[in-house]
Design a protein around this motif. Structure first.
Motif, short mmCIF file in Angstrom:
data_model
loop_
_atom_site.label_atom_id
_atom_site.label_comp_id
_atom_site.label_asym_id
_atom_site.label_seq_id
_atom_site.Cartn_x
_atom_site.Cartn_y
_atom_site.Cartn_z
N ILE A 1 -9.50 -14.10 -18.96
CA ILE A 1 -8.69 -15.33 -18.94
C ILE A 1 -7.22 -14.98 -18.76
N ILE A 2 -6.77 -14.01 -19.53
CA ILE A 2 -5.36 -13.62 -19.42
C ILE A 2 -5.07 -13.05 -18.03
N PHE A 3 -6.00 -12.24 -17.57
CA PHE A 3 -5.79 -11.56 -16.29
C PHE A 3 -5.80 -12.52 -15.11
N SER A 4 -6.64 -13.56 -15.18
CA SER A 4 -6.75 -14.48 -14.03
C SER A 4 -5.91 -15.73 -14.19
N LEU A 5 -5.16 -15.83 -15.30
CA LEU A 5 -4.37 -17.03 -15.56
C LEU A 5 -3.48 -17.45 -14.38
N PRO A 6 -2.71 -16.53 -13.78
CA PRO A 6 -1.84 -16.98 -12.69
C PRO A 6 -2.62 -17.53 -11.50
N PHE A 7 -3.83 -17.04 -11.29
CA PHE A 7 -4.59 -17.48 -10.13
C PHE A 7 -5.06 -18.92 -10.29
N MET A 8 -5.16 -19.40 -11.52
CA MET A 8 -5.52 -20.79 -11.75
C MET A 8 -4.26 -21.64 -11.90
N VAL A 9 -3.28 -21.15 -12.66
CA VAL A 9 -2.10 -21.96 -12.95
C VAL A 9 -1.26 -22.22 -11.69
N LEU B 1 -9.45 -26.94 -6.55
CA LEU B 1 -10.56 -26.19 -5.98
C LEU B 1 -10.12 -24.76 -5.66
N THR B 2 -8.95 -24.62 -5.06
CA THR B 2 -8.42 -23.30 -4.75
C THR B 2 -8.31 -22.46 -6.03
N GLY B 3 -7.74 -23.07 -7.08
CA GLY B 3 -7.59 -22.36 -8.35
C GLY B 3 -8.93 -21.90 -8.89
N ILE B 4 -9.92 -22.79 -8.87
CA ILE B 4 -11.24 -22.46 -9.41
C ILE B 4 -11.84 -21.29 -8.64
N VAL B 5 -11.80 -21.38 -7.33
CA VAL B 5 -12.45 -20.36 -6.51
C VAL B 5 -11.75 -19.01 -6.63
N ILE B 6 -10.44 -19.03 -6.57
CA ILE B 6 -9.74 -17.74 -6.64
C ILE B 6 -9.94 -17.10 -8.01
N SER B 7 -9.87 -17.91 -9.07
CA SER B 7 -10.10 -17.34 -10.41
C SER B 7 -11.51 -16.77 -10.52
N PHE B 8 -12.47 -17.52 -10.02
CA PHE B 8 -13.86 -17.09 -10.11
C PHE B 8 -14.08 -15.78 -9.36
N THR B 9 -13.66 -15.74 -8.11
CA THR B 9 -13.88 -14.54 -7.30
C THR B 9 -13.06 -13.36 -7.83
N HIS B 10 -11.87 -13.67 -8.31
CA HIS B 10 -11.02 -12.62 -8.86
C HIS B 10 -11.64 -12.01 -10.10
N THR B 11 -12.26 -12.85 -10.94
CA THR B 11 -12.93 -12.34 -12.14
C THR B 11 -14.13 -11.47 -11.76
#
Lengths: 289, 224
Positions: free
Chosen positions: B98-106, B148-158
């Protein structure tokens, strides 16, 4: 009665100006505010609506304070009974025309009222349309209808017709006037257009450098000094051409272009200047059209 | 292929799904605040949120590991009062992701809010609608593409993260051993064919998800 006496510091590209707006508006009056851009017209409307906070002063409607620095009152926008029509219409793109209106309903059962508004603002047939596919005039009608859903007592219009062509303007001016009477509104209208101001308003304010420099009936404040058996028009110089010993000046007056011969260019006129064309009214010819 | 082959895959998708859902819930109010606030702390919060973009994952992982350790305050506190162990557990992985992917969602959601005309929000207020109702009925529906962009990038990034996962999770089968770690393991053990299977699956899934999103977004933008 709406009573306003507020001070607000404004940042403009010509440096900071202090806006000091002090005026009263009677109930059911139609008032216009005009003045140069950046003079603070929109800010006045926003302060009445509660979208911008004054630095000091009071805003009082009937016997209720909407804003008072001293009494620490600042009624949120949602609780002031106003309708605001923005210059860019601000329709919600995620809803169709009717959904935009329904969104504003307090009691979702009052659908009859929505139908009535659709009728009176002449947007019947557009109900299911995506708002992005509407023309400017249609958008403005929808925006107007949407603000009426809440049955506001004060209607604030921020140059709502400036982006429309003249035919649409006239049509919407009539509709706004009709709605103003029908719903017994107190209307404040920001406009640049002199004809519009004359046509619509009971009272008019002219704002300059943050202060109201003139107020009164449009007929009095716009013509008092000037009316002396002369015809006068305000126009903009489009073109100046020297021909032999005279200058031919092409001027846009309203939507018409006129050419005037000047013996010399004494007053250093140049293209883009605003000018008054005046002539003695001895022998104008009036033809009914 | 036995169940030990699928375990890292399942674990990876479980981690990515949980992380994405929690991130979405946290990021909407955070992005809203960052987009509209004029607080003087905004710059600090914005910087903190963006730190994982520039920090090597191992640095972040290292500090999180120290913080989660039972020797230190946070770890000790969680262990004593909540009986929670974060280091080398799945739960710890979720927190770290969560901490690591925070910027990709925010960041996409914040950009979405900032790009909306402010008058939309104000128009809703003048119609008597509260901030919450305005958020859910006017603002969020108009920034669907950004969400949608935030969700996908966070998901794939994780799915793809490695350094943080290795530091925090160790490499415990069925608990913290996600696909990216499994690939590394198999390569070390010279099992290139298994490593290739994992890598290919990850590649195919990431490609399909991104392709799907870009197609949807393009269609959405055309319809606007």
């Amino acid at each position: 009665m709406l009573q306003i006496n507020v001070i607000k510091k404004l940042m403009s590209n010509e440096g900071d100006i202090k806006l000091h707006a002090e005026f009263e508006i009677n109930k059911h009056d139609f008032v216009t505010i005009s003045g140069k851009s950046g003079a603070g017209k929109t800010t006045i409307l926003r302060m009445i609506a509660g979208l911008t906070n004054p630095d000091e002063g009071i805003i009082k409607f009937e016997n209720n304070f909407w804003f008072s620095k001293e009494k620490k009152i600042n009624l949120p926008c949602q609780e002031r009974n106003i309708g605001f029509v923005f210059q860019d219409y601000s329709l919600f793109p995620n809803m169709n025309v009717k959904e935009n209106l329904i969104f504003a309903l307090k009691n979702k059962k009052e659908l009859d009222f929505i139908d009535y508004l659709i009728e009176i603002t002449n947007i019947k047939g557009l109900e299911k349309r995506n708002v992005n596919t509407l023309s400017g005039g249609q958008k403005q009608k929808v925006a107007l209808a949407r603000t009426l859903v809440r049955k506001p007592e004060i209607l604030l219009l921020d140059e709502p017709l400036s982006a429309l062509d003249s035919e649409m303007r006239t049509q919407l001016q009539n509709e706004i006037l009709k709605i103003h009477k029908e719903f017994k509104l107190t209307t404040i209208f920001v406009s640049h257009d002199l004809a519009e101001i004359f046509k619509l308003s009971d009272k008019s304010f002219i704002l300059e450098d943050g202060k109201i420099i003139l107020s009164g009936k449009p007929m009095d404040i716009f013509t008092s000094k000037r009316l002396s058996g002369k015809l006068k028009f305000i126009g903009e110089i489009l073109h100046i051409q020297k021909e032999n010993i005279v200058y031919i000046v092409t001027i846009l007056v309203g939507n018409d272009i006129v050419k005037i011969v000047e013996a010399d260019n004494n007053s250093n006129l140049k293209e883009g200047d605003k000018v008054i064309i005046s002539t003695k009214a001895f022998s104008p010819i009036l033809i009914k059209i | 292929m036995d169940s030990s082959f699928f375990s890292p895959l399942l674990l990876t998708f479980k981690l990515a799904s949980i992380t994405t859902i929690i991130l979405l819930i946290i990021s909407i109010p955070l992005a809203y605040w960052l987009a509209y606030s004029s607080s003087k702390f905004k710059a600090i919060i914005e910087t903190l949120v963006s730190m994982p973009l520039v920090l090597p994952p191992s640095v972040l992982g290292f500090y999180l590991l120290i913080a989660f350790s039972n020797e230190n305050f946070l770890g000790k506190f969680l262990k004593t009062y909540f009986d929670l162990q974060l280091a080398f557990t799945f739960f710890g992985l979720v927190i770290a992701s969560i901490i690591f992917s925070l910027p990709f969602m925010v960041q996409p959601i914040q950009a979405g809010f900032s790009n909306l005309p402010i008058q939309l929000k104000e128009a809703s207020y003048t119609l008597g609608k509260s901030k919450i109702e305005t958020l859910f009925k006017v603002l969020l529906p108009n920034i669907k593409a950004s969400i949608l962009t935030g969700i996908v990038i966070s998901f794939t990034h994780t799915i793809g993260e490695f350094g943080v996962v290795l530091m925090i999770g160790g490499n415990i089968p069925n608990e913290t051993r996600v696909v990216s770690l499994a690939i590394y393991d198999e390569v070390e053990a010279l099992n290139y064919s298994t490593a290739n299977q994992y890598a290919l699956i990850l590649f195919a899934i990431s490609f399909s998800i991104l392709l799907l999103v870009y197609t949807i977004n393009k269609k959405y933008l055309r319809n606007r």
